[in-house]
Design an enzyme around this catalytic site. Structure first.
Site, PDB file in Angstrom:
ATOM      1  N   THR A 152       3.349  -7.732  -0.869  1.00  7.62           N
ATOM      2  CA  THR A 152       3.082  -6.941  -2.240  1.00  7.62           C
ATOM      3  C   THR A 152       4.250  -6.413  -2.972  1.00  7.62           C
ATOM      4  O   THR A 152       4.730  -5.643  -2.345  1.00  7.62           O
ATOM      5  CB  THR A 152       1.992  -5.843  -2.178  1.00  7.62           C
ATOM      6  OG1 THR A 152       1.064  -6.496  -1.236  1.00  7.62           O
ATOM      7  CG2 THR A 152       1.424  -5.686  -3.457  1.00  7.62           C
ATOM      8  N   ARG A 180     -10.145 -13.204   1.545  1.00  2.00           N
ATOM      9  CA  ARG A 180      -9.645 -11.972   2.005  1.00  2.00           C
ATOM     10  C   ARG A 180      -8.909 -11.384   0.918  1.00  2.00           C
ATOM     11  O   ARG A 180      -8.209 -11.822   0.006  1.00  2.00           O
ATOM     12  CB  ARG A 180      -8.688 -12.391   3.238  1.00  2.00           C
ATOM     13  CG  ARG A 180      -8.082 -11.189   3.746  1.00  2.00           C
ATOM     14  CD  ARG A 180      -6.630 -10.937   3.269  1.00  2.00           C
ATOM     15  NE  ARG A 180      -6.047  -9.581   3.964  1.00  2.00           N
ATOM     16  CZ  ARG A 180      -5.270  -9.006   3.269  1.00  2.00           C
ATOM     17  NH1 ARG A 180      -4.616  -9.616   2.211  1.00  2.00           N
ATOM     18  NH2 ARG A 180      -4.443  -8.027   3.952  1.00  2.00           N
ATOM     19  N   GLY A 182      -6.910  -7.413   0.478  1.00  3.71           N
ATOM     20  CA  GLY A 182      -6.234  -6.399   1.221  1.00  3.71           C
ATOM     21  C   GLY A 182      -6.463  -5.153   0.271  1.00  3.71           C
ATOM     22  O   GLY A 182      -7.325  -4.895  -0.350  1.00  3.71           O
ATOM     23  N   ASP A 183      -5.465  -4.248   0.499  1.00  3.01           N
ATOM     24  CA  ASP A 183      -5.488  -2.785  -0.477  1.00  3.01           C
ATOM     25  C   ASP A 183      -5.260  -3.083  -1.754  1.00  3.01           C
ATOM     26  O   ASP A 183      -5.467  -2.312  -2.664  1.00  3.01           O
ATOM     27  CB  ASP A 183      -4.471  -1.956   0.458  1.00  3.01           C
ATOM     28  CG  ASP A 183      -3.005  -2.758   0.369  1.00  3.01           C
ATOM     29  OD1 ASP A 183      -2.786  -3.791   0.798  1.00  3.01           O
ATOM     30  OD2 ASP A 183      -1.985  -2.314  -0.433  1.00  3.01           O
ATOM     31  N   GLY A 204       2.213  -3.546   2.209  1.00  4.08           N
ATOM     32  CA  GLY A 204       2.154  -3.799   3.710  1.00  4.08           C
ATOM     33  C   GLY A 204       0.642  -4.340   4.003  1.00  4.08           C
ATOM     34  O   GLY A 204       0.144  -5.104   3.314  1.00  4.08           O
ATOM     35  N   HIS A 205       0.413  -4.062   5.252  1.00  4.80           N
ATOM     36  CA  HIS A 205      -0.682  -4.484   5.982  1.00  4.80           C
ATOM     37  C   HIS A 205      -1.892  -3.981   5.185  1.00  4.80           C
ATOM     38  O   HIS A 205      -2.358  -2.670   5.546  1.00  4.80           O
ATOM     39  CB  HIS A 205      -0.791  -4.110   7.288  1.00  4.80           C
ATOM     40  CG  HIS A 205      -1.672  -4.636   8.235  1.00  4.80           C
ATOM     41  ND1 HIS A 205      -2.927  -4.249   8.747  1.00  4.80           N
ATOM     42  CD2 HIS A 205      -1.695  -5.988   8.639  1.00  4.80           C
ATOM     43  CE1 HIS A 205      -3.609  -5.057   9.386  1.00  4.80           C
ATOM     44  NE2 HIS A 205      -2.818  -6.408   9.344  1.00  4.80           N
ATOM     45  N   GLY A 206      -2.525  -4.832   4.652  1.00  3.41           N
ATOM     46  CA  GLY A 206      -3.489  -4.187   3.591  1.00  3.41           C
ATOM     47  C   GLY A 206      -4.881  -3.707   4.146  1.00  3.41           C
ATOM     48  O   GLY A 206      -5.649  -2.731   3.737  1.00  3.41           O
TER      49      GLY A 206
HETATM   50  N1  GLY Z   1      -0.833  -5.427   0.892  1.00  3.19           N
HETATM   51  C1  GLY Z   1      -1.254  -6.866   0.414  1.00  3.19           C
HETATM   52  C2  GLY Z   1      -2.388  -7.219   1.284  1.00  3.19           C
HETATM   53  O1  GLY Z   1      -2.540  -6.751   2.500  1.00  3.19           O
HETATM   54  O2  GLY Z   1      -2.966  -8.109   0.697  1.00  3.19           O
END
Ligand code: GLY
Length: 291
Positions: A152, A180, A182-183, A204-206
């Site tokens: 992102t 899917r 994420g955040d 990062g890891h959403g």
């Molecule tokens: N940070 C973006 C996502 O995980 O989709």
């Protein structure tokens, strides 16, 4: 309203940047910061500056947003984006949208509407109704898919009237299940902005960022910590849920800070006292060589 100085920070994603991609990351973040700064210099709003900066990052194939987004497990581009206005607490967000050039501008079109988040085909219909730039979904796919884990982009700004804004845009995680999210489209997870408090945008890891409600934690941290320490303290919590991340933040007065636990995190920053942005590819990088 008292005139204050303005500030803008943009980032190009929490990830590992291949050596032959470094210059493109620097150039892209500088261009995004300069385009946003041009808005703020003219007395434009923080929300306009954040949108303008993110549109640059969405246009460039270097970043995982808009053109050049990561592909799902079905080989398609599904994007998420959001904007938040710290003066009104208005939020506009889109999730899993296909076939638009600038998801952040679709989020912008939703900002003053009743709904906060539209997803999937309904978000594309809304984009069409609002005259957003539509495109063939496959035209957002670049020929050479990137090897590094992509993430992102985002921006936060304080304008000369003291208003804060935050925004995000992403193609999500490579190879994710279709549908899917994420955040990035979720307020309080991937971003937040509130006048008098601060503004934050994450990457990062959403799933981890959403589980932590990371943006909300950073906003709470800004009450008692510097922006850098507020971001850092929350990202240290990522160990509990797994995954790399990075974040940029401003406090209520536009004091900037950023942190990441990913290998790299390209950031450019500019404020009303500066002629040109400064850019870093990672925390601690000696910017004298590049700034
Ligand atoms: N940070 C973006 C996502 O995980 O989709």
């Amino acid at each position: 309203m008292t005139e204050t100085g303005w500030t803008l920070i943009v980032h190009g994603g929490a990830k590992e940047i291949a050596p032959d991609e470094e210059q493109a990351h620097r150039d892209g973040c500088i261009e995004a910061a300069e385009v946003g700064a041009a808005v703020l210099r003219k007395g434009g709003s923080a929300i306009d500056a954040v949108e303008a900066s993110i549109r640059v990052l969405e246009r460039l194939p270097t970043f995982n947003a808009g053109y050049g987004s990561a592909l799902t497990s079905e080989g398609e581009v599904e994007m998420c984006a959001a904007l938040m206005d710290g003066e009104t607490l208005d939020v506009g967000a889109v999730g899993v949208i296909k076939g638009v050039r600038h998801p952040v501008s679709v989020a912008r079109a939703l900002l003053r509407e009743e709904h906060v988040l539209l997803s999937g085909p309904g978000a594309r219909v809304f984009a069409e109704e609002k005259g957003a730039e539509l495109c063939d979904a496959s035209s957002l796919i670049i020929k050479k898919q990137k090897e590094e884990l992509q993430d992102t982009v985002g921006a936060v700004a304080l304008d000369s009237e003291g208003n804060l804004a935050a925004g995000t845009s992403t193609g999500g995680l490579s190879n994710a299940h279709p549908g899917r999210m994420g955040d990035s489209p979720l307020p309080g997870c991937g971003y937040y902005a509130e006048n008098g408090e601060g503004a934050v945008a994450l990457s990062g890891h959403g799933e981890g960022l959403a589980r932590l409600m990371a943006a909300g934690r950073i906003m709470a941290g800004l009450q008692v910590k510097s922006p850098e320490n507020a971001v850092r303290a929350t990202l240290e919590q990522m160990e509990r849920v797994g995954g790399d991340a990075g974040g940029i933040a401003l406090d209520a007065n536009g004091c900037p800070g950023w942190w990441h636990n990913s290998p790299d995190f390209a950031v450019a920053r500019i404020d009303s006292t500066m002629e040109r942005p400064l850019v870093w590819l990672r925390k601690g990088e000696d910017i004298d060589a590049h700034g």
